[in-house]
Motif scaffolding. Structure first.
Motif, PDB file in Angstrom:
ATOM      1  N   CYS A  77      44.246  47.128  37.386  1.00  0.00           N
ATOM      2  CA  CYS A  77      44.264  46.031  36.497  1.00  0.00           C
ATOM      3  C   CYS A  77      44.513  44.807  37.237  1.00  0.00           C
ATOM      4  O   CYS A  77      45.823  44.735  37.571  1.00  0.00           O
ATOM      5  CB  CYS A  77      45.298  46.043  35.280  1.00  0.00           C
ATOM      6  SG  CYS A  77      45.159  44.967  34.040  1.00  0.00           S
ATOM      7  N   VAL A  78      44.001  43.700  37.210  1.00  0.00           N
ATOM      8  CA  VAL A  78      43.837  42.669  37.823  1.00  0.00           C
ATOM      9  C   VAL A  78      44.420  41.455  37.046  1.00  0.00           C
ATOM     10  O   VAL A  78      43.808  41.269  36.086  1.00  0.00           O
ATOM     11  CB  VAL A  78      42.732  42.428  38.846  1.00  0.00           C
ATOM     12  CG1 VAL A  78      43.161  41.025  39.570  1.00  0.00           C
ATOM     13  CG2 VAL A  78      42.537  43.337  39.714  1.00  0.00           C
ATOM     14  N   ASP A  79      45.536  40.858  37.603  1.00  0.00           N
ATOM     15  CA  ASP A  79      45.949  39.733  36.636  1.00  0.00           C
ATOM     16  C   ASP A  79      46.181  38.792  37.494  1.00  0.00           C
ATOM     17  O   ASP A  79      47.108  38.492  38.068  1.00  0.00           O
ATOM     18  CB  ASP A  79      47.333  40.092  35.911  1.00  0.00           C
ATOM     19  CG  ASP A  79      48.047  38.914  35.137  1.00  0.00           C
ATOM     20  OD1 ASP A  79      47.051  38.037  34.954  1.00  0.00           O
ATOM     21  OD2 ASP A  79      49.171  38.836  35.018  1.00  0.00           O
ATOM     22  N   ARG A  80      45.173  37.626  37.885  1.00  0.00           N
ATOM     23  CA  ARG A  80      45.488  36.580  38.706  1.00  0.00           C
ATOM     24  C   ARG A  80      46.163  35.443  38.321  1.00  0.00           C
ATOM     25  O   ARG A  80      46.807  34.731  38.773  1.00  0.00           O
ATOM     26  CB  ARG A  80      43.944  36.070  39.029  1.00  0.00           C
ATOM     27  CG  ARG A  80      43.922  35.146  40.032  1.00  0.00           C
ATOM     28  CD  ARG A  80      42.222  34.732  40.367  1.00  0.00           C
ATOM     29  NE  ARG A  80      42.379  33.878  41.635  1.00  0.00           N
ATOM     30  CZ  ARG A  80      41.826  32.711  41.736  1.00  0.00           C
ATOM     31  NH1 ARG A  80      41.475  32.094  40.690  1.00  0.00           N
ATOM     32  NH2 ARG A  80      41.815  31.961  42.884  1.00  0.00           N
ATOM     33  N   CYS A  85      43.611  44.458  28.926  1.00  0.00           N
ATOM     34  CA  CYS A  85      43.495  44.668  30.212  1.00  0.00           C
ATOM     35  C   CYS A  85      44.060  45.966  30.686  1.00  0.00           C
ATOM     36  O   CYS A  85      43.666  46.872  31.111  1.00  0.00           O
ATOM     37  CB  CYS A  85      43.617  43.840  31.046  1.00  0.00           C
ATOM     38  SG  CYS A  85      42.840  44.036  32.790  1.00  0.00           S
ATOM     39  N   VAL A  91      39.341  43.767  34.693  1.00  0.00           N
ATOM     40  CA  VAL A  91      39.830  42.495  34.708  1.00  0.00           C
ATOM     41  C   VAL A  91      39.529  41.915  33.085  1.00  0.00           C
ATOM     42  O   VAL A  91      38.681  42.828  32.306  1.00  0.00           O
ATOM     43  CB  VAL A  91      38.962  41.637  35.502  1.00  0.00           C
ATOM     44  CG1 VAL A  91      39.266  41.976  36.900  1.00  0.00           C
ATOM     45  CG2 VAL A  91      37.285  41.602  35.151  1.00  0.00           C
ATOM     46  N   ASP A 118      39.622  36.224  36.713  1.00  0.00           N
ATOM     47  CA  ASP A 118      40.052  37.510  37.412  1.00  0.00           C
ATOM     48  C   ASP A 118      38.916  38.084  38.521  1.00  0.00           C
ATOM     49  O   ASP A 118      39.530  38.792  39.508  1.00  0.00           O
ATOM     50  CB  ASP A 118      40.728  38.534  36.499  1.00  0.00           C
ATOM     51  CG  ASP A 118      42.018  38.281  35.815  1.00  0.00           C
ATOM     52  OD1 ASP A 118      42.676  36.997  36.201  1.00  0.00           O
ATOM     53  OD2 ASP A 118      42.225  38.374  34.447  1.00  0.00           O
ATOM     54  N   GLU A 119      37.990  37.836  37.963  1.00  0.00           N
ATOM     55  CA  GLU A 119      36.826  38.486  38.734  1.00  0.00           C
ATOM     56  C   GLU A 119      36.864  37.933  40.303  1.00  0.00           C
ATOM     57  O   GLU A 119      36.134  38.437  41.058  1.00  0.00           O
ATOM     58  CB  GLU A 119      35.503  38.385  38.121  1.00  0.00           C
ATOM     59  CG  GLU A 119      35.126  39.156  37.111  1.00  0.00           C
ATOM     60  CD  GLU A 119      33.971  39.158  36.327  1.00  0.00           C
ATOM     61  OE1 GLU A 119      32.812  38.755  37.136  1.00  0.00           O
ATOM     62  OE2 GLU A 119      33.658  39.619  35.263  1.00  0.00           O
ATOM     63  N   ARG A 130      35.152  44.882  33.054  1.00  0.00           N
ATOM     64  CA  ARG A 130      35.512  43.422  32.278  1.00  0.00           C
ATOM     65  C   ARG A 130      35.623  43.669  30.755  1.00  0.00           C
ATOM     66  O   ARG A 130      34.689  44.134  30.027  1.00  0.00           O
ATOM     67  CB  ARG A 130      34.645  42.197  32.557  1.00  0.00           C
ATOM     68  CG  ARG A 130      35.218  40.813  31.759  1.00  0.00           C
ATOM     69  CD  ARG A 130      34.194  39.819  32.281  1.00  0.00           C
ATOM     70  NE  ARG A 130      34.840  38.531  31.258  1.00  0.00           N
ATOM     71  CZ  ARG A 130      34.055  37.304  31.486  1.00  0.00           C
ATOM     72  NH1 ARG A 130      32.958  37.378  31.929  1.00  0.00           N
ATOM     73  NH2 ARG A 130      34.501  36.362  30.791  1.00  0.00           N
TER      74      ARG A 130
END
Length: 378
Positions: free
Chosen positions: A7-10, A49, A106, A111-112, A129
C-alpha cells in the motif's frame, strides 16, 4: 517465493496520522494500522487503500499463494524527499522478505507516480487503484483540473480570457442591457478562442521580424502593402456610405449587397496592388517569376468581376441600381450578370496564359511543391 502487497502512500497521510515508523509489514500490524488511521480520519481515502491491501493479501492466501502485506508512507513534504523515503522503505522490505513480485495498491493518481520506484526494486505484477465509489467522478475531476492548472500554456489560453470576461461582466451590466453584456462577453471569448485556435498569435509574434527584414531588404511589397491597406479602407468607407444612403427600412441583406457592390472594386485594386508588389520583388531579386505570384493579380480581378456581377444583379432585381448599358442599349440584369461572369472567366484564362508563357515554373512544378509542403506539415 513471496508476493509483496504494498500500500503506497506518497502524501505521507498514514504516517502522520498514526505516528508509526514505516514501513509496516504483516497482517496484524497493517490491520492495527487501519484502526488507527480510521480513528484519526474516518473520511480519508488512505483507510480504503489499507483495507484493499488486506483484501488482496487475503485473496492470495485463499489461492494458496504466500504473500505479505506492507505499507510504505512518505516521510518528507517535498516530492523528491517523499520518493526517496519510500525508496528506502522498499529496500528494507526487499531485504527482509526477498519477494519474487509485488502488487501495488494506491488510492490516487499521485500515488501511481511512485510506481517506477517500486519497479526498479521488484517486479510489479499488478497495480490496484482503489477509489471511494461515491467520489470517483469528483476525484477524477480534481486530478484533471490539477494537471490543467499545471500546464502554463493551457492556463494562458483558457484562464486569461475567461478571467478578463468575468471582470468585464459587472462593467457591461452597469453600462449596457443584459443582452448586450452577454453578447459582448460571448464575442470576447469567441475572439480569444479563434485567436489561439487559428494560430493568429504565432503569426502576430513573427510579424515584427518579417516587417523588419522586409524594410532592411528594401522590398517594394512593403510600400504596396501599405497602399493596398489604404485602398481597402477607402473601399470599406465608400461601401458603408453607400449602404447607409439606402432608403430607411431596407432589408439588412440589401445593405450588405450594396456594400459589396461598391467596395469590391476597391478591394480588388488593393489585392492587385499587393500582388504587383510581390511580382516586383521577384523581378528585383532576379530569381525568376514564380507562376503563383504571376497568376494572382488575374485571379483577384476575375473574382472581383464575378462578385460585383452577382451584387449588381441582386441590386438591379430590387430596382436599387439600373443595369449597365452597352452601345446605347440597356442590358437586363441577367445579361449584365452573364457579361460579368464571362469577363471573369476571360481574365482568369488570360492570367493562366500569361503565367504559362512568362512564369519560370510549370504546372507540374507547382503541384509537386504543394505536395511536398503538405507532406512536411503532416
Amino acid at each position: 517465493m513471496t508476493t509483496l502487497v504494498i500500500c503506497v502512500d506518497r502524501s505521507g497521510a498514514i504516517g502522520r496520522a498514526t505516528n508509526v515508523p514505516m514501513p509496516v509489514a504483516g497482517w496484524e500490524a497493517v490491520r492495527s494500522l487501519v484502526t488507527d488511521a480510521g480513528l484519526d480520519d474516518p473520511e480519508g481515502a488512505s483507510v480504503n487503500c489499507l483495507l484493499e491491501s488486506l483484501r488482496v493479501a487475503r485473496d492470495l492466501r485463499d489461492e494458496r499463494e504466500e504473500s505479505v502485506v506492507a505499507v510504505v508512507s512518505a516521510e518528507s513534504d517535498t516530492a523528491v524527499g517523499a520518493d526517496r523515503s519510500i525508496a528506502s522503505q522498499l529496500d528494507d522490505l526487499v531485504e527482509r522478505y526477498d519477494p519474487r513480485a509485488a502488487i501495488v495498491v494506491v488510492d490516487s493518481a499521485e500515488d501511481e507516480r511512485v510506481l517506477p520506484v517500486v519497479e526498479s526494486r521488484v517486479p510489479v505484477d499488478s497495480v490496484d487503484r482503489v477509489v471511494v465509489r461515491q467520489a470517483r467522478d469528483i476525484e477524477s475531476t480534481y486530478y484533471l483540473l490539477k494537471q490543467f492548472l499545471a500546464d502554463e500554456q493551457l492556463r494562458s489560453t483558457v484562464l486569461v480570457p475567461v478571467g478578463v470576461a468575468l471582470l468585464l461582466v459587472p462593467a457591461l451590466f452597469a453600462w449596457f442591457s443584459a443582452g448586450e453584456a452577454v453578447a459582448g462577453v460571448a464575442g470576447l471569448l469567441g475572439a480569444a478562442l479563434l485567436y489561439k485556435g487559428l494560430a493568429i498569435d504565432r503569426l502576430m509574434a513573427g510579424m515584427p521580424e518579417r516587417v523588419r527584414e522586409a524594410l532592411y531588404a528594401g522590398q517594394v511589397s512593403v510600400v504596396t502593402y501599405v497602399v493596398a491597406g489604404g485602398l481597402a479602407l477607402v473601399g470599406g468607407f465608400f461601401g458603408f456610405l453607400a449602404a447607409s444612403e439606402l432608403a430607411p427600412g431596407s432589408p439588412r441583406l440589401v445593405e450588405v449587397v450594396e456594400f459589396t457592390f461598391v467596395a469590391v472594386p476597391w478591394f480588388a485594386v488593393a489585392g492587385v496592388t499587393a500582388a504587383v508588389g510581390r511580382l516586383l520583388d521577384e523581378l528585383i531579386r532576379d530569381e525568376g517569376i514564380r507562376t503563383p505570384y504571376l497568376n494572382l493579380p488575374f485571379v483577384i480581378a476575375a473574382v472581383a468581376l464575378v462578385v460585383r456581377g452577382f451584387a449588381g444583379y441582386f441590386l438591379a432585381q430590387e430596382a436599387i441600381r439600373q443595369p449597365l448599358s452597352a452601345y446605347g442599349m440597356a442590358m437586363t440584369p441577367v445579361q449584365q450578370l452573364a457579361a460579368f461572369i464571362v469577363g471573369g472567366i476571360v481574365v482568369s484564362l488570360v492570367g493562366v496564359k500569361v503565367a504559362s508563357d512568362v512564369g519560370t515554373e510549370t504546372l507540374e512544378d507547382v503541384i509537386d511543391a504543394d505536395r511536398d509542403a503538405e507532406g512536411q506539415r503532416e
